[in-house]
Design an enzyme around this catalytic site. Structure first.
Site, short mmCIF file in Angstrom:
data_model
loop_
_atom_site.label_atom_id
_atom_site.label_comp_id
_atom_site.label_asym_id
_atom_site.label_seq_id
_atom_site.Cartn_x
_atom_site.Cartn_y
_atom_site.Cartn_z
N THR A 126 0.80 -1.23 0.00
CA THR A 126 0.00 0.00 0.00
C THR A 126 0.83 1.28 0.00
O THR A 126 1.95 1.31 0.54
CB THR A 126 -0.92 0.02 1.24
N GLU A 128 0.28 3.59 1.87
CA GLU A 128 0.42 4.00 3.28
C GLU A 128 1.84 3.73 3.79
O GLU A 128 2.24 4.28 4.81
CB GLU A 128 -0.59 3.25 4.15
N TYR A 154 -1.12 0.29 10.87
CA TYR A 154 -1.46 -0.37 9.60
C TYR A 154 -0.28 -0.26 8.62
O TYR A 154 0.15 -1.27 8.04
CB TYR A 154 -2.71 0.28 9.00
N LYS A 158 1.96 -3.33 7.19
CA LYS A 158 2.02 -3.58 5.74
C LYS A 158 3.47 -3.59 5.24
O LYS A 158 3.82 -4.31 4.31
CB LYS A 158 1.22 -2.52 4.98
#
Ligand code: NAP
Ligand code: F7E
Length: 326
Positions: A126, A128, A154, A158
């Protein structure tokens, strides 16, 4: 003989669009659902009737090994995750267990059932992971070489999933690829994400069912595409001769305010301010201010490019919610 694919996170947004795509391509599709009695099971049986559902959990490696033995997949798409950034601050350890260590569990399940050389693996990485902080973003957007600086449990989880996937490729010769996907949305997007929260509220405001919407930070910017375009990119990554990392993005960035403007325009309202209240409950301890992606590598090597633009995406989401709420 037709190919077989195992999708974790089948009940999520991307699981739906990927299952549709693979079914059209003639794959036998297996989908992982979690829980003893997942309330979404009946819905999935109706919307994706051709999917063979397997009960398994990303935190339980033995259940994943069983899923591999049942599906004997040519391709595994690991889409399951605790995927909400805000929620990950509230349940950071669960996020690590599912979104981070869950990837290791899936890779080990493949390796220990003898699939290291025969199964192609896709990991849902991601944008992110970049974090959108300071000046670490190139003018043309983040690419596969950009430095990572995750800003949430998160994002950190990831990043572990991303690197353990690369490590299994390097250690065991697995065909393991990571798609670094920027935000992608659709009428199937969960209501807890800002785009769907807005499109649904706008539909309800039009229909007189709701008076206003409560949101957090309106200034954050995101590179928003359509999920249907992005699952095509995932599939293309696993059709290559060699595994790798690929950014999928639109190359455009818009603020939450821009999304509000475009959404309210769909119902003939030009000034959305009277319909929006800010609520600190929706603010995050650390924010990702701006995300913009550069998918030149995917364009060059996969022949992938987004088809749906921002205006079309907003229109589709608002109109779909008006229909669903009517
Ligand atoms: P999503 O709608 O939140 O779907 C995630 C799925 O994971 C859900 O169906 C959920 O099951 C399942 N899941 C959660 N915990 C699990 C567990 N312990 N075991 C098995 N399954 C579990 O996410 P999405 O938007 O489709 O995204 C797909 C993947 O891409 C995710 O990994 C996400 O982090 C990543 N990603 C998404 C975006 C985006 O913009 N959409 C961008 C980059 C990366 P339930 O339905 O039962 O809750
Ligand atoms: O937030 C702001 C919020 O939750 C977008 C996931 O799919 O994409 C997604 O993560 C922005 C943030 O998505 C509300 O602060 C304001 O700046 O829709 P979101 P996300 O955090 O970008 C990435 C690429 C993933 O990988 C993730 O899995 O909107 N915002 N007010 C709000 N956000 C929410 N959810 N709710 C609000 O009320």
């Amino acid at each position: 003989m037709s190919k077989s694919a195992l999708i974790t996170g089948i009940a999520g947004q991307d699981g739906f669009y990927l299952a549709e795509l693979l079914n059209k391509k003639g794959y036998k599709v297996f989908g992982v659902m979690r829980g003893q009695s997942n309330p979404k099971t009946e819905e999935i049986k109706k919307s994706l009737p051709y999917v063979n559902i397997i009960e398994a959990d990303l935190t339980d490696q033995s259940s994943l090994s069983r899923a591999i033995e049942v599906a004997t997949p040519d391709e595994v798409y690991n889409l399951a995750a605790v995927s909400h950034v805000g929620y990950s601050f509230k349940n950071p350890q669960l996020t690590v267990d599912v979104t981070g260590k869950g990837v290791l569990n899936m890779l080990e399940a493949i390796r220990l059932t003898g699939g290291s050389k025969s199964v192609k693996f896709y990991q849902a990485s991601t944008s992110e992971m970049y974090g959108g902080v300071g000046d670490n973003m190139p003018k043309t957007g983040y690419n596969e070489e950009s430095p990572f600086h995750p800003r949430s449990p998160y994002g950190v989880a990831k990043l572990y999933g991303h690197w353990i996937t690369i490590n299994y490729r390097e250690s065991y010769g697995m065909f393991a690829s990571c798609g670094i996907l920027f935000n992608h949305e659709s009428p199937k997007r969960g209501m807890e994400f800002v785009t769907r929260k807005i499109s649904n509220a706008v539909a309800r405001i039009k229909l007189g069912k709701q008076d206003y919407i409560e949101l957090g930070n309106l200034d954050a910017k995101r590179d928003w595409g359509f999920a249907g375009d992005y699952v095509e990119g995932m599939w293309r990554m696993l059709q290559q001769d060699k595994p790798g990392e690929f950014v999928l993005a639109t190359g455009e960035t818009y603020s939450i305010k821009d999304f509000l403007t475009a959404s309210f325009k769909e119902i003939g309202i030009t000034d959305w301010k009277p319909y929006v209240k800010q609520n600190s409950a929706f603010m995050r301890p650390a924010e990702v201010n701006i995300l913009l992606g550069d998918s030149s590598k995917a364009e060059r090597e996969l022949g992938w490019k987004r088809k749906v633009d921002f205006e079309q995406l907003v229109k589709t989401m608002v109109q779909s919610d008006i229909e669903a709420e009517s």
